[in-house]
Design a protein around this motif. Sequence first.
Motif, PDB file in Angstrom:
ATOM      1  N   THR A   6       0.925  -1.241   0.051  1.00 17.31           N
ATOM      2  CA  THR A   6       0.039  -0.118  -0.090  1.00 17.31           C
ATOM      3  C   THR A   6       0.835   1.140   0.122  1.00 17.31           C
ATOM      4  N   ARG A   7       0.259   2.214  -0.155  1.00 18.83           N
ATOM      5  CA  ARG A   7       0.874   3.564   0.035  1.00 18.83           C
ATOM      6  C   ARG A   7      -0.061   4.787   0.203  1.00 18.83           C
ATOM      7  N   PHE A   8       0.848   5.944   0.720  1.00 19.42           N
ATOM      8  CA  PHE A   8      -0.239   7.258   0.889  1.00 19.42           C
ATOM      9  C   PHE A   8       0.876   8.135   0.052  1.00 19.42           C
ATOM     10  N   ALA A   9       0.028   8.800  -0.677  1.00 21.15           N
ATOM     11  CA  ALA A   9       0.731   9.629  -1.726  1.00 21.15           C
ATOM     12  C   ALA A   9       0.374  11.116  -1.638  1.00 21.15           C
ATOM     13  N   PRO A  10       0.786  11.897  -0.464  1.00 18.72           N
ATOM     14  CA  PRO A  10       0.365  13.308  -0.394  1.00 18.72           C
ATOM     15  C   PRO A  10       0.930  14.206  -1.357  1.00 18.72           C
ATOM     16  N   SER A  11       0.097  15.127  -1.826  1.00 17.70           N
ATOM     17  CA  SER A  11       0.815  16.517  -2.439  1.00 17.70           C
ATOM     18  C   SER A  11       1.245  17.323  -1.638  1.00 17.70           C
ATOM     19  N   PRO A  12       2.615  17.747  -1.561  1.00 14.06           N
ATOM     20  CA  PRO A  12       2.915  18.693  -0.223  1.00 14.06           C
ATOM     21  C   PRO A  12       2.535  20.117  -0.415  1.00 14.06           C
ATOM     22  N   ILE A  43       5.863  11.308  -1.949  1.00 17.26           N
ATOM     23  CA  ILE A  43       5.451  12.763  -2.085  1.00 17.26           C
ATOM     24  C   ILE A  43       5.285  13.285  -3.577  1.00 17.26           C
ATOM     25  N   GLU A  44       4.280  13.581  -3.961  1.00 17.44           N
ATOM     26  CA  GLU A  44       3.620  13.863  -5.077  1.00 17.44           C
ATOM     27  C   GLU A  44       3.984  15.306  -5.416  1.00 17.44           C
ATOM     28  N   ASP A  45       4.932  15.771  -5.678  1.00 15.59           N
ATOM     29  CA  ASP A  45       5.746  16.972  -5.429  1.00 15.59           C
ATOM     30  C   ASP A  45       5.752  17.857  -6.940  1.00 15.59           C
ATOM     31  N   THR A 183       1.866  14.459 -16.611  1.00 15.84           N
ATOM     32  CA  THR A 183       0.809  15.085 -15.592  1.00 15.84           C
ATOM     33  C   THR A 183       0.819  13.784 -14.532  1.00 15.84           C
ATOM     34  N   TYR A 184       0.194  14.310 -13.249  1.00 10.09           N
ATOM     35  CA  TYR A 184      -0.212  13.676 -12.347  1.00 10.09           C
ATOM     36  C   TYR A 184      -0.745  12.305 -12.857  1.00 10.09           C
ATOM     37  N   MET A 185      -1.830  12.280 -13.785  1.00 12.28           N
ATOM     38  CA  MET A 185      -2.530  10.924 -14.161  1.00 12.28           C
ATOM     39  C   MET A 185      -1.312   9.965 -14.491  1.00 12.28           C
ATOM     40  N   SER A 187       2.071  10.048 -13.916  1.00 12.43           N
ATOM     41  CA  SER A 187       3.134   9.794 -12.901  1.00 12.43           C
ATOM     42  C   SER A 187       2.696   8.686 -11.630  1.00 12.43           C
ATOM     43  N   VAL A 188       1.454   8.963 -11.528  1.00 13.39           N
ATOM     44  CA  VAL A 188       0.974   8.016 -10.064  1.00 13.39           C
ATOM     45  C   VAL A 188       1.067   6.638 -10.736  1.00 13.39           C
ATOM     46  N   VAL A 189       0.618   6.385 -11.689  1.00 15.36           N
ATOM     47  CA  VAL A 189       0.342   5.036 -12.193  1.00 15.36           C
ATOM     48  C   VAL A 189       1.987   4.283 -12.285  1.00 15.36           C
ATOM     49  N   ILE A 201      -5.528   2.570  -1.576  1.00 11.91           N
ATOM     50  CA  ILE A 201      -6.418   2.862  -0.628  1.00 11.91           C
ATOM     51  C   ILE A 201      -6.369   4.729  -0.707  1.00 11.91           C
ATOM     52  N   ARG A 202      -7.384   5.297  -1.298  1.00 11.00           N
ATOM     53  CA  ARG A 202      -7.149   6.970  -1.253  1.00 11.00           C
ATOM     54  C   ARG A 202      -8.682   7.523  -1.264  1.00 11.00           C
ATOM     55  N   GLY A 203      -8.607   8.814  -1.023  1.00 12.02           N
ATOM     56  CA  GLY A 203      -9.970   9.481  -1.058  1.00 12.02           C
ATOM     57  C   GLY A 203     -10.787   9.321  -2.454  1.00 12.02           C
TER      58      GLY A 203
HETATM   59  N1  GLU Z   1      -1.382  13.217  -4.470  1.00 13.76           N
HETATM   60  C1  GLU Z   1      -2.844  12.875  -4.242  1.00 13.76           C
HETATM   61  C2  GLU Z   1      -3.545  13.924  -3.311  1.00 13.76           C
HETATM   62  O1  GLU Z   1      -2.887  14.369  -2.594  1.00 13.76           O
HETATM   63  C3  GLU Z   1      -3.246  11.528  -4.112  1.00 13.76           C
HETATM   64  C4  GLU Z   1      -3.032  10.593  -5.132  1.00 13.76           C
HETATM   65  C5  GLU Z   1      -3.336   9.245  -5.006  1.00 13.76           C
HETATM   66  O2  GLU Z   1      -3.606   8.886  -3.950  1.00 13.76           O
HETATM   67  O3  GLU Z   1      -3.291   8.617  -5.987  1.00 13.76           O
HETATM   68  O4  GLU Z   1      -4.875  14.049  -3.519  1.00 13.76           O
END
Ligand code: GLU
Length: 466
Positions: A6-12, A43-45, A183-185, A187-189, A201-203
Amino acid sequence: MTPIITRFAPSPTGNLHIGSARTALINFIVNQQNPLSKFYIRIEDTDKERSRSEFSQNILKGLEWLGLNWENEIQIQSKRIKRHQEIANKLLENKFAYKCICSEEKLKTQRELIKSNKNLSKKICTECKINSEVQDLKEGFVIRIKIPDDGSLKIEDKIQGNVEVLNKEIDDFILLRKDHSPTYMLSVVVDDNDLGVNFIIRGDDHLNNTFRQNYIYKYLNWNSPVYAHIPLIHGEDGSKLSKRHGAVDVLDFKEKGYLPEAIINNLILLGWSPGKENELIDINEIIEKFEITKLSKSSSIFSYKKLNFFNNYYLRNQSGLNKFLEYCKNNKKLKDLILKNENKIKTIFEVYKKDLNNFAEILDIVDVYFDKNFKLDQNEVFSDEFKSLYKDFLNSISNIDNWDRENIQNTISDFLNLKNIKFPILGKPIRFLMTNSYNGPSISDIFLILGKKDSIDRLNQYIEKN
Ligand code: GLU
């Protein structure tokens, strides 16, 4: 058992929000339920304008404080741009993507057209992909993914259930911009795939993105992860939880003297119940009982009142005092007062803890007890009955040798018995003499906090008036 990654991927782009902390918590729990699993932070910077290193620090500190440990190595999205570009070019070579040179103006017209006709496909560029001149260009284009118009895509989400979206609803989103930035779309993948993430697992604000991102997995023959999209949390008025409702940054809760266990207890009950009578649950029991599929798919309400209830419970328990002293170390005012009189601070905490919502509430309480220049409000008028008792009471109290709670309490009750009076006749004015207030803890506790000398000095300030 397949290890769950799993991962948590916050944008700072801001501090760690309590809602994001909930997402991180659930990732952490699912990870802890499976012994060989890994939980990563990324860290999605890539949004250079809005990303800041202070925010990254704040996010990591907040997670650490909550005890949500992650794998040592943190993935930093901005360091992986070459890899993202490589994948965009691969998709282009394999004809799963195309070059597009549509002007902003053209795109705007197209967008309006799509908006006004709901039946039209969402594909914003219809010409570039069939224009061989455009496809032969070496510079000056964006790379768009190619999504079919027919058919649909189904995704089985662990929380949302089966969700289906028609392909014509999915736009040919951009993978690489004109300046070659991904783009984010995309990079995230790429980043999730390279980490081996198999459970996202995300919002649920990302649910729509899932349908777009899934095409990248498909086209590259990568294993698509399992998804769980968590509903967002709202304030008590039903709107998205924000500063208007109260503190929302995790480290602000820390500063106010909330305990991680209270925050975790409160967060995990949003949309999930351990199915027991009382709602107190610690992280170990949560890990044992939590089932992500049982999480409600409607949004839940974050209640500060409930958080206060849990926090009060945890700060009252055995380790509460040590946690309070730890809190004091990070608070200038309390740190200074501890240097002056550590015992007094400890006693204040012990006396007041049953009513505390958080440690910061102590900050206003301490003043009256540390006031070396305490001046009794001489305008207050007391009953004649009290006046007739005052001197004798002062005498009894002064005779206590061993100034502890038991002796103080015994002295007071013996005095009440001897004089045959009810407590309020004595207690209320005495509390006022000691603190300039009729409200507060029991007078024996006030005596205990102040110590013998200060207590008697304060009582002595009373000048009997007729
Ligand atoms: N960086 C995204 C955010 O902070 C989350 C991306 C993801 O979980 O796929 O909303």
